[in-house]
Design an enzyme around this catalytic site. Structure first.
Site, PDB file in Angstrom:
ATOM      1  N   TYR A 140      47.085  43.216 -12.220  1.00 33.44           N
ATOM      2  CA  TYR A 140      47.858  43.446 -13.259  1.00 33.44           C
ATOM      3  C   TYR A 140      48.812  44.823 -13.173  1.00 33.44           C
ATOM      4  O   TYR A 140      49.760  44.790 -13.884  1.00 33.44           O
ATOM      5  CB  TYR A 140      47.372  43.368 -14.585  1.00 33.44           C
ATOM      6  CG  TYR A 140      46.454  42.009 -15.014  1.00 33.44           C
ATOM      7  CD1 TYR A 140      47.151  40.998 -14.404  1.00 33.44           C
ATOM      8  CD2 TYR A 140      45.659  41.993 -15.895  1.00 33.44           C
ATOM      9  CE1 TYR A 140      46.584  39.657 -14.681  1.00 33.44           C
ATOM     10  CE2 TYR A 140      44.975  40.641 -16.286  1.00 33.44           C
ATOM     11  CZ  TYR A 140      45.363  39.552 -15.435  1.00 33.44           C
ATOM     12  OH  TYR A 140      45.074  38.457 -16.123  1.00 33.44           O
ATOM     13  N   LYS A 191      36.087  37.678  -4.834  1.00 33.21           N
ATOM     14  CA  LYS A 191      36.253  36.568  -3.795  1.00 33.21           C
ATOM     15  C   LYS A 191      36.367  37.259  -2.697  1.00 33.21           C
ATOM     16  O   LYS A 191      37.460  37.244  -1.794  1.00 33.21           O
ATOM     17  CB  LYS A 191      37.655  35.898  -4.258  1.00 33.21           C
ATOM     18  CG  LYS A 191      37.618  35.015  -5.496  1.00 33.21           C
ATOM     19  CD  LYS A 191      37.079  33.878  -5.212  1.00 33.21           C
ATOM     20  CE  LYS A 191      38.074  32.827  -4.435  1.00 33.21           C
ATOM     21  NZ  LYS A 191      37.098  31.499  -4.168  1.00 33.21           N
ATOM     22  N   ASP A 224      34.682  31.808  -8.245  1.00 35.90           N
ATOM     23  CA  ASP A 224      34.821  30.411  -8.700  1.00 35.90           C
ATOM     24  C   ASP A 224      33.508  29.864  -8.916  1.00 35.90           C
ATOM     25  O   ASP A 224      33.568  29.292  -9.799  1.00 35.90           O
ATOM     26  CB  ASP A 224      35.594  29.668  -7.650  1.00 35.90           C
ATOM     27  CG  ASP A 224      35.112  30.045  -6.162  1.00 35.90           C
ATOM     28  OD1 ASP A 224      34.347  30.986  -5.892  1.00 35.90           O
ATOM     29  OD2 ASP A 224      35.425  29.132  -5.278  1.00 35.90           O
ATOM     30  N   ASP A 248      39.473  38.840 -17.077  1.00 39.17           N
ATOM     31  CA  ASP A 248      40.278  38.257 -18.017  1.00 39.17           C
ATOM     32  C   ASP A 248      39.716  36.848 -18.270  1.00 39.17           C
ATOM     33  O   ASP A 248      39.494  36.162 -19.321  1.00 39.17           O
ATOM     34  CB  ASP A 248      41.712  38.360 -17.702  1.00 39.17           C
ATOM     35  CG  ASP A 248      42.556  38.125 -18.759  1.00 39.17           C
ATOM     36  OD1 ASP A 248      42.080  38.137 -19.799  1.00 39.17           O
ATOM     37  OD2 ASP A 248      43.887  38.228 -18.463  1.00 39.17           O
ATOM     38  N   ASP A 252      37.083  35.229 -21.276  1.00 38.99           N
ATOM     39  CA  ASP A 252      37.513  34.194 -22.376  1.00 38.99           C
ATOM     40  C   ASP A 252      36.608  32.884 -22.271  1.00 38.99           C
ATOM     41  O   ASP A 252      36.159  32.508 -23.268  1.00 38.99           O
ATOM     42  CB  ASP A 252      38.992  33.894 -22.204  1.00 38.99           C
ATOM     43  CG  ASP A 252      39.781  34.718 -22.910  1.00 38.99           C
ATOM     44  OD1 ASP A 252      39.225  35.587 -23.271  1.00 38.99           O
ATOM     45  OD2 ASP A 252      41.049  34.434 -23.124  1.00 38.99           O
TER      46      ASP A 252
END
Ligand code: NAD
Length: 367
Positions: A140, A191, A224, A248, A252
């Protein structure tokens, strides 16, 4: 004497923070924990008075507070303001100026609300996990970024995932410390199979674990696979640490395992200060909910549970935090619930104020 700065903000912010202040007053007057509470403006409320969503004086007071308690910012009437003075910029500036790099998002399933989860009760009952998301770096913020012409009539969108060793180490340390105060288990997610930044992330977290926190059980998982495990068997986790982007998404998803937006607290922590307390901002995950603002319908539990996090993580008052969380759980069990937590259309909703009063009454009853 702990210095608290309350920034109630906009919409339902002032309504839910009024209930938090009742709880603070109870601890101050009945439990012998002395608080020095002051209030200031943030978001649209600050813009209305100062033409900026965070006045420099407020920022200065925030720097000197032991903990900041924020309600929510934003309202439709500010939608057409320039981006630089939108209410949300006030919150972002606070996080940036105080360098709050570790975002703590608990996912706790209260027994009384297990049927609100999208998963089966037997998968989520008793769930109590914590996701630590790196908040100030990663994709970000990484450079280069932007949208460029590709020279062939098309365009290229560019963002850069970038982490330094020190950025990884400091959030990893925060997560290890948390794991030590909880179940002693930390799972780091990245990852590393396809991203170099993930390889570095894994190596740095492992090294901090080996050298500084050998007593913590550390594991690694690809993000993942972690997402799958979160919905398959979430109770296998204690603390999860991950980067800004994956955090993020994962936080959530994990939060929704537990039901309503009105129940989700959060903390954003920075570096340790002189008194061994981190720079800290506590806030509910929800926004200013303009659709229900001023109607006494807002659920104050997320804001109250954010204060419980302040007791635990800023002031090391785990017992007080636990009593407050139990008082919230008891309030829900006793059926005092705002409309967002009612499944039966015939059920009688409690107001924001009644829920706050009920939490205080249950603190009192528990002695
Ligand atoms: P929101 O979280 O304000 O509301 C989403 C939905 O959840 C609404 O239907 C609302 O009524 C409900 N809800 C939220 N909190 C609740 C509570 N405590 N009790 C009962 N119901 C609750 O998100 P939104 O509608 O996307 O955004 C509204 C405004 O809030 C926007 O201006 C947005 O920018 C801002 N916002 C601020 C923050 C923050 O302050 N950290 C976070 C998200 C959104």
């Amino acid at each position: 004497m702990y210095k608290l700065l309350v920034l109630a903000g906009d919409g339902i912010g002032p309504e839910v923070m009024a209930e938090v202040e009742k709880v603070i007053t109870w601890f101050d007057q009945k439990d012998g924990i002395a608080f020095d509470v002051s209030q200031d403006l943030v978001g649209g409320a600050a813009f209305d008075v100062h033409s900026t969503p965070l006045h420099d004086d407020t920022l200065e007071r925030a720097r000197h507070a032991d903990a900041i308690l924020l309600g929510a910012v934003g309202a439709p009437k500010y939608d057409n303001l320039d981006f630089s003075v939108k209410p949300e910029r006030g919150l972002l500036r606070l996080r940036k100026e105080l360098d709050l790099f570790a975002n703590l998002r608990p996912a706790v399933c209260f027994d009384a609300l297990a049927d609100f989860s999208s998963l089966k009760r037997e998968v989520v009952a008793g769930l109590d996990i914590m996701i630590v998301r790196e908040l100030t770096s990663g994709v970000y913020f990484g450079e280069p970024r932007g949208i460029e012409d590709d020279g062939q009539g098309g365009r290229i969108g560019i963002n850069t995932q970038r982490y330094t060793s020190e950025e990884i180490r400091r959030v990893a340390r925060a997560a290890f410390v948390l794991a030590g105060k909880r179940g002693g288990k930390l799972c780091s997610m990245e990852k590393a199979n396809v991203m170099e930044s993930g390889v570095l992330w894994r190596e740095e977290v492992q090294q901090i674990g080996d050298t500084e926190f050998p007593e913590i059980e550390l594991s690694h998982m690809y993000a993942d696979a972690g997402a799958m495990q979160l919905v398959r068997e979430p109770r296998q986790f204690d603390v999860i640490v991950t980067d800004n982007l994956f955090g993020d998404l994962l936080s959530d998803a994990a939060a929704m395992l537990t039901g309503s937006l009105g129940m989700l607290p959060s903390a954003s922590l920075g570096a340790m200060g002189e008194q061994g307390r981190p720079k800290a901002l506590y806030e509910p995950v929800h926004g200013s909910a303009p659709d229900i603002a001023g109607q006494g319908q807002a659920n104050p539990c997320a804001a109250i549970l954010s204060f419980a996090m302040a007791l635990r993580y800023s002031f090391d008052l785990a017992d007080a935090a636990q009593r407050l969380e139990s008082a919230v759980a008891k309030t829900l069990e006793d059926g005092l619930r705002t409309p967002d937590l009612l499944q039966n259309p015939g059920a009688h909703p409690a107001t924001t104020c009644e829920v706050g009063d009920a939490v205080v009454a249950r603190l009192e009853a528990a002695g």
